[in-house]
Design a protein around this motif. Structure first.
Motif, PDB file in Angstrom:
ATOM      1  N   VAL A  71       0.833  -1.202   0.000  1.00  0.00           N
ATOM      2  CA  VAL A  71       0.000   0.000   0.000  1.00  0.00           C
ATOM      3  C   VAL A  71       0.869   1.253   0.000  1.00  0.00           C
ATOM      4  N   ARG A  72       0.218   2.367  -0.356  1.00  0.00           N
ATOM      5  CA  ARG A  72       0.849   3.681  -0.269  1.00  0.00           C
ATOM      6  C   ARG A  72      -0.059   4.575   0.575  1.00  0.00           C
ATOM      7  N   PRO A  73       0.351   4.834   1.839  1.00  0.00           N
ATOM      8  CA  PRO A  73      -0.444   5.743   2.669  1.00  0.00           C
ATOM      9  C   PRO A  73      -0.342   7.161   2.110  1.00  0.00           C
ATOM     10  N   PHE A  74      -1.489   7.873   2.037  1.00  0.00           N
ATOM     11  CA  PHE A  74      -1.420   9.224   1.488  1.00  0.00           C
ATOM     12  C   PHE A  74      -2.178  10.269   2.280  1.00  0.00           C
ATOM     13  N   ALA A  75      -3.020   9.890   3.227  1.00  0.00           N
ATOM     14  CA  ALA A  75      -3.750  10.903   4.006  1.00  0.00           C
ATOM     15  C   ALA A  75      -4.003  10.386   5.415  1.00  0.00           C
ATOM     16  N   ARG A  76      -3.476  11.101   6.392  1.00  0.00           N
ATOM     17  CA  ARG A  76      -3.742  10.773   7.807  1.00  0.00           C
ATOM     18  C   ARG A  76      -5.059  11.454   8.173  1.00  0.00           C
ATOM     19  N   ILE A  77      -6.079  10.651   8.431  1.00  0.00           N
ATOM     20  CA  ILE A  77      -7.417  11.219   8.620  1.00  0.00           C
ATOM     21  C   ILE A  77      -7.835  11.336  10.078  1.00  0.00           C
ATOM     22  N   ALA A  78      -7.130  10.654  10.976  1.00  0.00           N
ATOM     23  CA  ALA A  78      -7.547  10.670  12.374  1.00  0.00           C
ATOM     24  C   ALA A  78      -6.410  10.164  13.247  1.00  0.00           C
ATOM     25  N   ALA A  79      -6.527  10.469  14.535  1.00  0.00           N
ATOM     26  CA  ALA A  79      -5.619   9.930  15.538  1.00  0.00           C
ATOM     27  C   ALA A  79      -6.449   9.590  16.760  1.00  0.00           C
ATOM     28  N   ALA A  80      -6.118   8.475  17.381  1.00  0.00           N
ATOM     29  CA  ALA A  80      -6.853   8.042  18.569  1.00  0.00           C
ATOM     30  C   ALA A  80      -5.994   7.055  19.345  1.00  0.00           C
ATOM     31  N   ALA A  81      -6.427   6.797  20.572  1.00  0.00           N
ATOM     32  CA  ALA A  81      -5.756   5.826  21.431  1.00  0.00           C
ATOM     33  C   ALA A  81      -6.781   4.797  21.901  1.00  0.00           C
ATOM     34  N   GLN A  82      -6.306   3.583  22.199  1.00  0.00           N
ATOM     35  CA  GLN A  82      -7.197   2.494  22.616  1.00  0.00           C
ATOM     36  C   GLN A  82      -6.519   1.665  23.697  1.00  0.00           C
ATOM     37  N   HIS A  83      -7.075   1.685  24.919  1.00  0.00           N
ATOM     38  CA  HIS A  83      -6.621   0.772  25.964  1.00  0.00           C
ATOM     39  C   HIS A  83      -7.173  -0.619  25.664  1.00  0.00           C
ATOM     40  N   LEU A 104      -1.603  -0.998  -3.960  1.00  0.00           N
ATOM     41  CA  LEU A 104      -0.712  -1.036  -5.109  1.00  0.00           C
ATOM     42  C   LEU A 104      -0.590  -2.429  -5.696  1.00  0.00           C
ATOM     43  N   ALA A 105      -0.507  -3.445  -4.834  1.00  0.00           N
ATOM     44  CA  ALA A 105      -0.338  -4.823  -5.294  1.00  0.00           C
ATOM     45  C   ALA A 105      -0.787  -5.768  -4.195  1.00  0.00           C
ATOM     46  N   LEU A 106      -1.083  -7.000  -4.593  1.00  0.00           N
ATOM     47  CA  LEU A 106      -1.463  -8.028  -3.630  1.00  0.00           C
ATOM     48  C   LEU A 106      -0.714  -9.301  -3.965  1.00  0.00           C
ATOM     49  N   ASP A 107       0.089  -9.771  -3.012  1.00  0.00           N
ATOM     50  CA  ASP A 107       0.858 -10.998  -3.171  1.00  0.00           C
ATOM     51  C   ASP A 107       0.649 -11.840  -1.909  1.00  0.00           C
ATOM     52  N   PRO A 108      -0.328 -12.749  -1.918  1.00  0.00           N
ATOM     53  CA  PRO A 108      -0.608 -13.542  -0.726  1.00  0.00           C
ATOM     54  C   PRO A 108       0.615 -14.277  -0.171  1.00  0.00           C
ATOM     55  N   ALA A 109       1.583 -14.604  -1.020  1.00  0.00           N
ATOM     56  CA  ALA A 109       2.785 -15.298  -0.558  1.00  0.00           C
ATOM     57  C   ALA A 109       3.661 -14.408   0.321  1.00  0.00           C
ATOM     58  N   ALA A 110       3.478 -13.085   0.244  1.00  0.00           N
ATOM     59  CA  ALA A 110       4.291 -12.164   1.042  1.00  0.00           C
ATOM     60  C   ALA A 110       3.797 -12.062   2.495  1.00  0.00           C
ATOM     61  N   LYS A 111       2.575 -12.506   2.741  1.00  0.00           N
ATOM     62  CA  LYS A 111       1.990 -12.450   4.089  1.00  0.00           C
ATOM     63  C   LYS A 111       2.738 -13.403   5.004  1.00  0.00           C
ATOM     64  N   ILE A 112       3.085 -12.934   6.229  1.00  0.00           N
ATOM     65  CA  ILE A 112       3.830 -13.802   7.140  1.00  0.00           C
ATOM     66  C   ILE A 112       3.060 -14.126   8.427  1.00  0.00           C
ATOM     67  N   GLU A 113       1.975 -13.431   8.685  1.00  0.00           N
ATOM     68  CA  GLU A 113       1.200 -13.700   9.903  1.00  0.00           C
ATOM     69  C   GLU A 113       0.091 -14.698   9.564  1.00  0.00           C
ATOM     70  N   ASP A 114       0.348 -15.966   9.891  1.00  0.00           N
ATOM     71  CA  ASP A 114      -0.548 -17.045   9.494  1.00  0.00           C
ATOM     72  C   ASP A 114      -1.938 -16.942  10.109  1.00  0.00           C
ATOM     73  N   ASP A 115      -2.062 -16.278  11.253  1.00  0.00           N
ATOM     74  CA  ASP A 115      -3.372 -16.181  11.910  1.00  0.00           C
ATOM     75  C   ASP A 115      -4.186 -14.980  11.431  1.00  0.00           C
ATOM     76  N   HIS A 116      -3.662 -14.223  10.462  1.00  0.00           N
ATOM     77  CA  HIS A 116      -4.371 -13.069   9.893  1.00  0.00           C
ATOM     78  C   HIS A 116      -4.856 -13.417   8.480  1.00  0.00           C
ATOM     79  N   GLU A 117      -6.112 -13.052   8.207  1.00  0.00           N
ATOM     80  CA  GLU A 117      -6.695 -13.294   6.892  1.00  0.00           C
ATOM     81  C   GLU A 117      -7.299 -11.993   6.378  1.00  0.00           C
TER      82      GLU A 117
END
Length: 146
Positions: A71-83, A104-117
């Protein structure tokens, strides 16, 4: 900065600099489903800032690790905190920005966190499903600006 989450007064919540992203494609929002069995949940892609990374650098890294998406971040729209308490029980206070980013692109093989989908949710569905109030608030803030 808005603060979300009810801290347990018996715990010490370490501040944790973070960055999270909102990427839209075909009217849907990129989210991650984190597999914790019965306790699975949805988050916005993103997470902790490592070392001297900027929010944008952390966001780019986290998106690849969690989804395989560049991805390419281009606009910071908010800021917040979460306990909240991490999966291992560690109490933290996520503090940081929410960014609109371009896919920009999607390459499922580049993902390294197996518990994230990677899942694509309608923004209104995300409002109800996201685990953190701060994440839902950021989606709502974006929806109100469109």
């Amino acid at each position: 900065m808005l603060q979300f989450g009810e801290p347990d007064p018996a715990l010490d919540y370490a501040d944790r600099p973070t960055a999270f992203g909102l990427v839209f494609h075909d009217g849907k929002l990129a989210c991650v489903r984190v597999d914790r069995g019965e306790g699975s949940y949805f988050d916005l892609p993103g997470g902790a800032i490592d070392g001297d990374e900027t929010e944008q650098q952390a966001l780019v890294r986290e998106f690849v690790e969690e989804t395989g998406m560049t991805v390419r971040p281009f606009a910071r729209i908010a800021a917040a905190a979460q306990h909240f308490r991490k999966s291992d029980g560690t109490p933290v206070n996520n503090i940081g920005g929410f960014w609109i980013a371009e896919r920009l692109a999607l390459d499922p093989a580049a993902k390294i966190e197996d518990d994230h989908e990677l899942v694509w949710l309608h923004p209104h569905t995300a409002l109800n499903e996201l685990r953190h109030d701060a994440h839902a608030w950021a989606v709502a803030a974006w929806l109100r600006r469109r």
